[in-house]
Design an enzyme around this catalytic site. Sequence first.
Site, PDB file in Angstrom:
ATOM      1  N   ASP A 107      22.308 -28.541 -21.566  1.00  0.00           N
ATOM      2  CA  ASP A 107      22.196 -27.397 -22.481  1.00  0.00           C
ATOM      3  C   ASP A 107      20.913 -27.509 -23.304  1.00  0.00           C
ATOM      4  O   ASP A 107      20.375 -28.604 -23.480  1.00  0.00           O
ATOM      5  CB  ASP A 107      23.388 -27.372 -23.456  1.00  0.00           C
ATOM      6  CG  ASP A 107      24.703 -27.166 -22.720  1.00  0.00           C
ATOM      7  OD1 ASP A 107      24.682 -26.658 -21.593  1.00  0.00           O
ATOM      8  OD2 ASP A 107      25.747 -27.538 -23.296  1.00  0.00           O
TER       9      ASP A 107
HETATM   10  N1  URA Z   1      28.367 -30.917 -21.131  1.00  0.00           N
HETATM   11  C1  URA Z   1      27.950 -30.035 -22.075  1.00  0.00           C
HETATM   12  O1  URA Z   1      28.757 -29.440 -22.780  1.00  0.00           O
HETATM   13  N2  URA Z   1      26.624 -29.836 -22.204  1.00  0.00           N
HETATM   14  C2  URA Z   1      25.696 -30.466 -21.483  1.00  0.00           C
HETATM   15  O2  URA Z   1      24.490 -30.249 -21.683  1.00  0.00           O
HETATM   16  C3  URA Z   1      26.142 -31.394 -20.516  1.00  0.00           C
HETATM   17  C4  URA Z   1      27.478 -31.601 -20.359  1.00  0.00           C
END
Ligand code: URA
Length: 241
Positions: A107
Amino acid sequence: MPEMRLDKFLSGQLPKISRTGAKELLKKGLVTVDGVIVKKYDYKLDPEKSVVAVSGERVTYREHLYIMLNKPAGVVCAVRDKITPTVMELLPEELRRQGLFPAGRLDKDSVGFVLLTDDGELAHRMLSPVSHVPKKYFVRLEKPVSDSVCELFASGMTIDGGEKCLPAELEILSPKECFVTLHEGKFHQIKRMFEAAGNSVIYLKRIQIGGAILDEELDEGKARLLEENEIKSLISCKQIF
Ligand code: URA
């Protein structure tokens, strides 16, 4: 290894050198193959065996690049984006090459290990839903986490919208800090798993993909090539706890 034309070799291996640029280097007599100046752009060589140098500097042949990037917050895992800076923009000149892409996503606000490669086959094997390559994260939470959440994660919980997750490992480090290992990659998965367990993620860092561990010496925003053994361990390691 099949033979390759010298101009193709040079444009494929040198950042920012096009086929035309390669021809110019050749015309200027700056390129040697096995110690001999070569000016013919369609000269055929074995890329794995021939020793190519430009201005006396060896050009090491790499069929594919495998790059470990320590992603900072605020950049997106995409090849291009009209609004937000991308992981590609963090690459230094010498690691740039046509066809590179992030193999898997983090993310925008997550940090840590992102693999960038131009090896579509390896990326496919890693990301395929049947391969279950483990990915390990360090997580900081808003509220203390209890042992019962370990069991919940291990049981293969259901998250919002009725999505069923594969069993995941949770290792508690301190009341609000833990490691989580996933064997798949659903959208916002760790955040959604903790939300479903009544908690919130405030910091998320990927520290391992398969058997390849994020280099602690690599500052956020920095990238380096993976070593041969790290490339092999990306897929081969199934169990990391
Ligand atoms: N899980 C999440 O919520 N975000 C990420 O970036 C990776 C795994």
